[in-house]
Scaffold this active site. Structure first.
Site, PDB file in Angstrom:
ATOM      1  CG  HIS A  12      -0.168   0.219   2.676  1.00  0.00           C
ATOM      2  ND1 HIS A  12       0.720  -0.736   3.169  1.00  0.00           N
ATOM      3  CD2 HIS A  12      -0.217   1.322   3.413  1.00  0.00           C
ATOM      4  CE1 HIS A  12       0.902  -0.320   4.256  1.00  0.00           C
ATOM      5  NE2 HIS A  12       0.418   1.148   4.438  1.00  0.00           N
ATOM      6  NE  ARG A  13       3.898   2.634   5.181  1.00  0.00           N
ATOM      7  CZ  ARG A  13       4.698   2.777   6.376  1.00  0.00           C
ATOM      8  NH1 ARG A  13       5.904   2.636   6.050  1.00  0.00           N
ATOM      9  NH2 ARG A  13       4.193   3.031   7.536  1.00  0.00           N
ATOM     10  CG  MET A  15       3.248   5.316  -8.588  1.00  0.00           C
ATOM     11  SD  MET A  15       4.089   5.912  -9.939  1.00  0.00           S
ATOM     12  CE  MET A  15       4.336   4.165 -10.642  1.00  0.00           C
ATOM     13  CG  LEU A  46       4.275  -8.664   1.803  1.00  0.00           C
ATOM     14  CD1 LEU A  46       3.873  -8.052   0.535  1.00  0.00           C
ATOM     15  CD2 LEU A  46       3.324  -9.229   2.242  1.00  0.00           C
ATOM     16  CB  SER A 112       5.209  -5.540 -15.246  1.00  0.00           C
ATOM     17  OG  SER A 112       5.900  -5.115 -16.269  1.00  0.00           O
ATOM     18  CB  SER A 113       3.499  -4.516 -20.541  1.00  0.00           C
ATOM     19  OG  SER A 113       4.634  -3.330 -20.014  1.00  0.00           O
ATOM     20  CB  CYS A 114       8.543  -6.573 -18.387  1.00  0.00           C
ATOM     21  SG  CYS A 114       8.378  -7.122 -17.073  1.00  0.00           S
ATOM     22  CE1 TYR A 141       9.371  -6.413 -11.040  1.00  0.00           C
ATOM     23  CE2 TYR A 141       8.540  -6.134 -13.303  1.00  0.00           C
ATOM     24  CZ  TYR A 141       8.529  -5.959 -11.891  1.00  0.00           C
ATOM     25  OH  TYR A 141       7.184  -5.527 -11.409  1.00  0.00           O
ATOM     26  CE  LYS A 145       5.714  -8.133 -10.646  1.00  0.00           C
ATOM     27  NZ  LYS A 145       4.844  -7.784  -9.377  1.00  0.00           N
ATOM     28  CG  LEU A 171       1.840   1.460 -13.977  1.00  0.00           C
ATOM     29  CD1 LEU A 171       1.504   0.595 -12.846  1.00  0.00           C
ATOM     30  CD2 LEU A 171       0.404   1.856 -14.620  1.00  0.00           C
ATOM     31  CG  HIS A 184      10.514   2.120 -14.242  1.00  0.00           C
ATOM     32  ND1 HIS A 184       9.905   1.984 -12.942  1.00  0.00           N
ATOM     33  CD2 HIS A 184      11.009   0.970 -14.811  1.00  0.00           C
ATOM     34  CE1 HIS A 184      10.039   0.416 -12.927  1.00  0.00           C
ATOM     35  NE2 HIS A 184      10.482  -0.062 -14.133  1.00  0.00           N
ATOM     36  NE  ARG A 214      10.084   0.884 -23.195  1.00  0.00           N
ATOM     37  CZ  ARG A 214      10.436   0.473 -24.351  1.00  0.00           C
ATOM     38  NH1 ARG A 214      10.071   0.333 -25.659  1.00  0.00           N
ATOM     39  NH2 ARG A 214      11.990  -0.302 -24.367  1.00  0.00           N
TER      40      ARG A 214
END
Length: 326
Positions: A12-13, A15, A46, A112-114, A141, A145, A171, A184, A214
C-alpha cells in the site's frame, strides 16, 4: 447490518498500492462497507513465508490485492538480477499460496507488460504470453511476474478460486521512484530535466537512441482499472476471456518515441537546452504497446492524457523533491 468486506492491500505504500488505497478509502467515505488491512514492510515482510501465512490465517481477509513488488529501471535490473527474481518470486508465492490456504477466494495480482516476448506482435495481446524470448534486460523480473500469473491460474484450476491478474503498461504518477539511477524512464526524465532547468545546464543526455516506442499509463488510471477488473462479475469476465486466462492488459492504447517524450518533459519543466542521446547505452525493447481491446470491450478505458499526467507528476515531484533527494 452488512458485514464489511475485509481487503488486504499488499504494497500500500508503493506508487500503485497507494493509488489503489486512495480509491478504496474514497469508497469507504462514500459509505461502502470496506475494512482495509495494510501492513508496512517492517510490520510484515512479504518475502517471509511464515510471517505471511500467520498474518493471513489470523486476519482472514475476504479479498487480497497484491500490489507489492521489487521494481526498478534498466540499470537496476541489469545490475541486481538475482534480487529481482528471488524477491518477486517469494512475494508472489507467499501471498498467493498463503491466501488460498487462508480461504481467500478473491485475489487481484498486479503484474507488468514486461511479461511479454521482446518480439511480440504489436499491439501485444494477452495470448502472446510465453510465445517467445523475453527482453534480456529485465528477464529475471519478468519471469517472476509470469510465475505469479501462473500461480493464479493454477490455484483457480485446482481449487476453484477467483484469482485475477492485470498487466499494466509503463506506469507513472504521484509516488513514483525518482531515484537518479534506479528509476524508470519517465520519472528519471522528469527529475533530470527539472534539475537541468533549475541549474541552467546546457544539455541533458538520454540513454539509448531515443527511437523505442513506449506506452504510458497514469497510476490513477491503473488503480481505477484494477478495481474495475476486481469488481467484474465472474461470468462477464469469462465471457471476454478464454478459459483459464487470468490476466488482462491495462494501458492507454497510445505510444510515444522516447525522444518525443524527452522533448515533452523538457517543455513541461522549462528546460531549453540541448537533448543528446548516448547510443552506447541499451534501448531495451524496441516497441511495447498493449492491446487493450479486451478491457475496453468490458467497459473501461484510460482517461488521463500524457501531457496532463506528466504535468501533474512533475508538480508532485516539485512539491516533494526535497524529501526525495538521494
Amino acid at each position: 447490518m452488512t458485514r464489511p468486506i475485509r481487503i488486504f492491500l499488499a504494497g500500500h505504500r508503493g506508487m500503485v498500492g497507494s493509488a489503489i488505497l486512495r480509491r478504496l478509502q474514497a469508497r469507504q467515505r462514500a459509505g461502502e462497507p470496506i475494512e482495509l488491512l495494510t501492513r508496512s514492510r517492517t510490520e510484515l515482510d512479504l518475502a517471509d513465508a511464515a510471517a505471511v501465512t500467520g498474518f493471513l490465517q489470523a486476519e482472514r481477509p475476504d479479498v487480497v490485492i497484491l500490489a507489492a513488488a521489487k521494481v526498478g529501471g534498466i540499470e537496476a535490473n541489469n545490475t541486481r538480477p538475482a534480487e529481482f527474481i528471488a524477491e518477486n518470486l517469494a512475494i508472489a508465492l507467499n501471498v498467493i499460496r498463503g491466501a488460498q490456504e487462508a480461504g481467500v477466494t478473491r485475489l487481484l495480482n498486479l503484474g507488468s507488460s514486461c511479461i511479454y516476448p521482446r518480439a511480440a506482435p504489436q499491439p501485444i495481446p494477452e495470448e502472446a504470453l510465453l510465445t517467445g524470448p523475453l527482453e534480456p534486460t529485465n528477464e529475471p523480473y519478468a519471469i517472476a511476474k509470469i510465475a505469479a500469473i501462473k500461480l493464479c491460474e493454477s490455484f483457480n484450476r485446482q481449487y476453484g478460486t477467483d484469482y485475477r491478474s492485470v498487466m499494466p503498461a509503463n506506469l507513472y504518477g504521484p509516488g513514483d521512484n525518482f531515484h537518479p539511477r534506479n528509476s524508470h524512464v519517465l520519472p528519471a526524465l522528469i527529475r533530470r530535466f527539472d534539475e537541468a532547468a533549475e541549474t541552467g545546464a546546457p544539455e541533458v543526455t538520454i540513454w539509448g537512441t531515443g527511437t523505442p516506442l513506449r506506452e504510458f499509463l497514469h497510476v490513477d488510471d491503473m488503480a481505477e482499472a484494477a478495481l474495475f477488473v476486481l469488481d467484474l462479475p465472474r461470468d462477464i469476465l469469462a465471457a471476454h476471456t478464454q478459459p483459464m486466462l487470468s490476466h488482462i492488459n491495462v494501458g492507454s492504447g497510445r505510444e510515444i518515441p522516447i525522444a518525443d517524450l524527452a522533448r515533452l518533459v523538457a517543455r513541461i519543466t522549462g528546460f531549453t537546452g540541448a537533448i543528446r542521446f548516448d547510443t552506447s547505452q541499451p534501448d531495451g525493447t524496441p516497441r511495447k504497446l498493449m492491446d487493450v481491446k479486451r478491457l475496453a470491450n468490458m467497459g473501461w478505458s484510460a482517461k488521463i492524457g500524457l501531457e496532463e499526467g506528466v504535468t501533474g507528476t512533475w508538480k508532485w515531484f516539485r512539491d516533494h523533491r526535497d524529501s526525495l533527494r538521494t
